[in-house]
Design an enzyme around this catalytic site. Sequence first.
Site, PDB file in Angstrom:
ATOM      1  CG  HIS A 173     -44.315  42.590  23.813  1.00 13.29           C
ATOM      2  ND1 HIS A 173     -45.649  42.601  23.464  1.00 13.29           N
ATOM      3  CD2 HIS A 173     -44.246  43.156  25.049  1.00 13.29           C
ATOM      4  CE1 HIS A 173     -46.345  43.174  24.424  1.00 13.29           C
ATOM      5  NE2 HIS A 173     -45.533  43.510  25.399  1.00 13.29           N
ATOM      6  CB  SER A 177     -27.799  19.927   6.848  1.00 13.86           C
ATOM      7  OG  SER A 177     -27.858  20.103   5.442  1.00 13.86           O
ATOM      8  CE  LYS A 198     -28.383  24.823   9.691  1.00 17.63           C
ATOM      9  NZ  LYS A 198     -29.519  24.803   8.774  1.00 17.63           N
ATOM     10  CD  GLU A 222     -36.456  22.450  13.620  1.00 20.77           C
ATOM     11  OE1 GLU A 222     -36.322  23.541  13.056  1.00 20.77           O
ATOM     12  OE2 GLU A 222     -35.867  21.422  13.241  1.00 20.77           O
TER      13      GLU A 222
END
Length: 460
Positions: free
Chosen positions: A157, A278, A284, A291
């Site tokens: 979980h 970024s 970043k 992704e």
Amino acid sequence: MAKKPWDGVFETATDSRVEEFTESISYDRRLYVHDIRASIAHAQMLAKAGLLTADECQQIEQGLLAIRQQIEQGQFEYSTSREDIHMHIEAALVERLGDVGRKLHTARSRNDQVSTDLRLWVLASGDELDRLLVDLQKAFVGRAEQDRDVILPAYTHTQRAQPVLAAHYWLAYCEKLERDRQRWADCRKRVNTLTLGTAAVAGTTLPIDRNETARLLGFERIAANSLDASSDRDFAVEFAFVCALIAEHLSTWAEEWILWSTYEFGFLKLPQAFCTGSSIMPQKVNPDVLEIVRGKTARVIGNLQSLLVLIKGLPLAYNRDLQEDKEPLFDTFDTVAACLAIAAPLVAGAELRREAIAARLEHGYLDATTLMEHLILRGVPQRTAHGIVGELVRKAMHAGVPLAELPLADFEQASPQLDKSVYDVLGSQSAVAAFKSYGSTSPAQVAEQIRSWQKKLEQV
Ligand code: ARG
């Protein structure tokens, strides 16, 4: 306007808009190697069956090889008026050889031809994926060897659950990828069926020898029913499914590593060469590769869905709808192959942030279940033991300490079965060491698993 092979019965030429609409050459051209290979085998079989002379067969073979070379050198001309790769290659052969070229299409149709080409393509593509799966397994086993002493929290979980060896995590992915390999091996058996020679739909009256074609192309068996053979795309759907599960596994891995590389988790340092930045936030370092791997799963699942819907309700046998099988299938392979190829170096190049992991390893009471089992070993019923440990955890939470920092008095008060030996099973290190069951994260077993994976992968 190119002549069509079906011109005889037609009084008007094909509308150019129809040619544009029905063409598949823009994407099925990648089948050329398989189309030529199957045509050569077909011609050799025809010659053996007395339907071509040895000289005609040789001319056809040489003609086809020359066409292949032309294609590979980028000198082949494509035109939507020739519809698909099969008609392109045949027309080019007729241009070279005249009447001899016109004999190649004896005892076959594009219906069995496209099925054969596609099966040959799936066989080659599945084998390529299999190699890529092995490369990724090797990367995970390499990590397992390198990180063998690191302990990580396992989650259920997405909540901290029990401590496990990092190697146990890496080998979990090896298992998933192994099932992907097995699924391909199983699917491969059914793909490995020759459909050529079933012709348009009913077979042929000509004395062909399909076993000979199968032998020449290396197919293991020949399709026994011409109606089934020309309508069957099960093999394509199965392959798309094999690929979809690979994509699902990669997506789980990508998701986990995206989380683990966050500041909040701080478990993992991704290789910078596999991250992007970024355009506005200077600080970043983003896990874009992961992704995109996760994101590409969507199209792979979508392609499987497309194929399933495509064949739904199609009456026997060949229907032109089936031309729509190629793009989702090609895209599926290209996508999954690209994901696997980028995953292997990323897995090999990442680093566990050992100190950050260790600093928080005693947070979250990862050793609570081990303590419960320690009580079970001393004769306490499981439900009772669960309750005792639950109360101890509550006490420790209030005090803001791990179980191992509770005073002995608390343990002694919780159960007469607890004495100072309790400290031997507390803490993540001791908890991991206490595991015994087969398939658990027991260090001895994980070491054995690493050895057995190394051995297995050496032989592939
Ligand atoms: N391009 C077609 C396909 O991919 C080849 C078969 C066409 N057969 C036909 N009878 N029109 O399915």
